[in-house]
Design an enzyme around this catalytic site. Structure first.
Site, PDB file in Angstrom:
ATOM      1  N   GLU A  95      -5.340 -12.682  -1.254  1.00 57.15           N
ATOM      2  CA  GLU A  95      -6.843 -12.158  -1.455  1.00 57.15           C
ATOM      3  C   GLU A  95      -6.396 -10.919  -2.241  1.00 57.15           C
ATOM      4  O   GLU A  95      -5.616 -10.162  -2.167  1.00 57.15           O
ATOM      5  CB  GLU A  95      -7.234 -11.911  -0.207  1.00 57.15           C
ATOM      6  CG  GLU A  95      -8.308 -12.559   0.406  1.00 57.15           C
ATOM      7  CD  GLU A  95      -9.552 -12.360  -0.591  1.00 57.15           C
ATOM      8  OE1 GLU A  95      -9.832 -12.219  -1.765  1.00 57.15           O
ATOM      9  OE2 GLU A  95     -10.920 -12.090   0.140  1.00 57.15           O
ATOM     10  N   ASP A  96      -7.598 -10.519  -3.143  1.00 54.90           N
ATOM     11  CA  ASP A  96      -7.761  -9.606  -3.860  1.00 54.90           C
ATOM     12  C   ASP A  96      -7.832  -8.267  -3.224  1.00 54.90           C
ATOM     13  O   ASP A  96      -7.037  -7.058  -3.177  1.00 54.90           O
ATOM     14  CB  ASP A  96      -8.727  -9.408  -5.033  1.00 54.90           C
ATOM     15  CG  ASP A  96     -10.124 -10.013  -4.441  1.00 54.90           C
ATOM     16  OD1 ASP A  96     -10.192  -9.924  -3.315  1.00 54.90           O
ATOM     17  OD2 ASP A  96     -11.065  -9.815  -5.097  1.00 54.90           O
ATOM     18  N   PHE A 118     -15.874   1.333  -4.858  1.00 50.03           N
ATOM     19  CA  PHE A 118     -15.752   0.229  -5.568  1.00 50.03           C
ATOM     20  C   PHE A 118     -14.880   0.095  -6.789  1.00 50.03           C
ATOM     21  O   PHE A 118     -15.069   0.813  -7.882  1.00 50.03           O
ATOM     22  CB  PHE A 118     -17.175  -0.023  -5.827  1.00 50.03           C
ATOM     23  CG  PHE A 118     -17.303  -1.538  -6.517  1.00 50.03           C
ATOM     24  CD1 PHE A 118     -17.563  -2.608  -5.465  1.00 50.03           C
ATOM     25  CD2 PHE A 118     -17.591  -1.821  -7.828  1.00 50.03           C
ATOM     26  CE1 PHE A 118     -17.746  -3.953  -6.063  1.00 50.03           C
ATOM     27  CE2 PHE A 118     -17.577  -3.049  -8.176  1.00 50.03           C
ATOM     28  CZ  PHE A 118     -17.712  -4.131  -7.633  1.00 50.03           C
ATOM     29  N   ASP A 131     -12.008  -5.439   2.417  1.00 49.05           N
ATOM     30  CA  ASP A 131     -12.943  -4.596   2.408  1.00 49.05           C
ATOM     31  C   ASP A 131     -13.491  -4.258   3.903  1.00 49.05           C
ATOM     32  O   ASP A 131     -12.868  -3.732   4.771  1.00 49.05           O
ATOM     33  CB  ASP A 131     -13.898  -4.573   1.537  1.00 49.05           C
ATOM     34  CG  ASP A 131     -14.933  -3.622   1.483  1.00 49.05           C
ATOM     35  OD1 ASP A 131     -15.084  -2.569   1.911  1.00 49.05           O
ATOM     36  OD2 ASP A 131     -15.990  -3.857   0.501  1.00 49.05           O
ATOM     37  N   ARG A 144     -13.025  -8.295 -14.885  1.00 46.24           N
ATOM     38  CA  ARG A 144     -11.853  -8.806 -14.198  1.00 46.24           C
ATOM     39  C   ARG A 144     -10.387  -9.154 -15.000  1.00 46.24           C
ATOM     40  O   ARG A 144      -9.351  -8.966 -14.637  1.00 46.24           O
ATOM     41  CB  ARG A 144     -12.056 -10.361 -14.071  1.00 46.24           C
ATOM     42  CG  ARG A 144     -13.352 -10.540 -12.746  1.00 46.24           C
ATOM     43  CD  ARG A 144     -13.198 -12.280 -12.516  1.00 46.24           C
ATOM     44  NE  ARG A 144     -14.468 -12.480 -11.728  1.00 46.24           N
ATOM     45  CZ  ARG A 144     -14.576 -12.217 -10.609  1.00 46.24           C
ATOM     46  NH1 ARG A 144     -13.934 -11.858  -9.697  1.00 46.24           N
ATOM     47  NH2 ARG A 144     -16.046 -12.744 -10.097  1.00 46.24           N
TER      48      ARG A 144
HETATM   49  P1  IMP Z   1     -15.131  -8.208   2.468  1.00 45.67           P
HETATM   50  O1  IMP Z   1     -15.232  -9.566   3.346  1.00 45.67           O
HETATM   51  O2  IMP Z   1     -15.831  -7.123   2.809  1.00 45.67           O
HETATM   52  O3  IMP Z   1     -13.354  -7.566   3.096  1.00 45.67           O
HETATM   53  O4  IMP Z   1     -14.770  -8.157   0.914  1.00 45.67           O
HETATM   54  C1  IMP Z   1     -13.828  -9.073   0.580  1.00 45.67           C
HETATM   55  C2  IMP Z   1     -14.566  -9.530  -0.815  1.00 45.67           C
HETATM   56  O5  IMP Z   1     -15.539  -8.519  -1.483  1.00 45.67           O
HETATM   57  C3  IMP Z   1     -13.242  -9.520  -1.959  1.00 45.67           C
HETATM   58  O6  IMP Z   1     -12.383 -10.620  -1.891  1.00 45.67           O
HETATM   59  C4  IMP Z   1     -13.691  -9.038  -3.192  1.00 45.67           C
HETATM   60  O7  IMP Z   1     -14.202 -10.136  -3.644  1.00 45.67           O
HETATM   61  C5  IMP Z   1     -14.950  -8.301  -2.747  1.00 45.67           C
HETATM   62  N1  IMP Z   1     -14.819  -6.850  -2.878  1.00 45.67           N
HETATM   63  C6  IMP Z   1     -14.888  -6.035  -1.825  1.00 45.67           C
HETATM   64  N2  IMP Z   1     -14.426  -4.513  -2.370  1.00 45.67           N
HETATM   65  C7  IMP Z   1     -14.357  -4.829  -3.654  1.00 45.67           C
HETATM   66  C8  IMP Z   1     -14.656  -3.933  -4.681  1.00 45.67           C
HETATM   67  O8  IMP Z   1     -14.256  -2.521  -4.642  1.00 45.67           O
HETATM   68  N3  IMP Z   1     -14.721  -4.358  -6.042  1.00 45.67           N
HETATM   69  C9  IMP Z   1     -14.819  -5.766  -6.309  1.00 45.67           C
HETATM   70  N4  IMP Z   1     -14.887  -6.658  -5.279  1.00 45.67           N
HETATM   71  C10 IMP Z   1     -14.895  -5.988  -3.908  1.00 45.67           C
END
Ligand code: IMP
Length: 181
Positions: A104-105, A158, A108, A171
């Protein structure tokens, strides 16, 4: 082309290309130790955000790697998690009894990671499941999800670049950046 409210001129580098590439070598070495080198390793790319991290990471892995791709959307066009997870394509081969690494990237809120881990455990019954994320926004977590491996811990800001986007842009940048308020 849409009119974007963020300009690349204002972008500040948070993690440089060089820092990312250096960290990847260690990360891959540690991840590798988790899996038997005698067995195939299924490495799952969670599109689109993890594309850069994924393609760089797999180059370091010495296992017999099978590359697989799934696609999930969670942010829409916002800079805050919408808690609205959309599974766009979860097509995968039979992973029953296989070694699986999810790439995963960023983690969050942890909702996407939680969804993915449950999905793999319940539907695929892997022999071993390991979760690796490039970035860990620990302070934004809404559950107790922790990646098994991560590259960098970052503050609750962000970020874009190296696969991460804002409204589909940025990206392609080779580094991680942010827009100061
Ligand atoms: P989560 O479900 O809130 O943990 O978020 C996961 C997904 O939200 C990641 O796989 C990203 O695609 C996107 N995401 C979360 N934080 C960021 C950020 O700071 N920049 C861009 N995409 C984000």
């Amino acid at each position: 082309m849409i009119t974007l409210d963020k300009d690349i001129k204002d972008l500040k580098i948070l993690i440089s290309e060089d820092e990312i590439q250096k960290r990847l070598t260690d990360l891959a070495e540690n991840i590798e130790k988790e899996f038997s080198s005698e067995e195939d390793l299924y490495v799952i790319c969670v599109l689109k955000g993890s594309v850069m991290f994924y393609t760089d990471l797999v180059k370091h892995l010495k296992h017999n790697v099978q590359m697989e791709f799934i696609r999930i959307s969670s942010y829409g066009h916002e800079t805050k998690s919408t808690n609205n997870l959309q599974a766009i394509d979860l097509t995968l081969p039979n992973l029953n009894g296989k070694n699986v690494l999810i790439v995963e990237d960023i983690i969050d809120t942890g909702l996407t990671a939680n969804f993915l881990v449950d999905l793999f455990r319940i539907q695929h019954h892997p022999k071993k499941l390991v979760f690796a994320a490039l970035l860990n926004k620990k302070c934004a977590r809404q559950n107790n999800m922790e990646p098994d491996f991560y590259g960098f811990e970052i503050d609750d800001k962000f970020v874009v670049g190296y696969g991460l986007d804002y409204k589909g842009y940025f990206r392609n940048l080779p580094y991680i950046g942010y827009f100061p308020n």
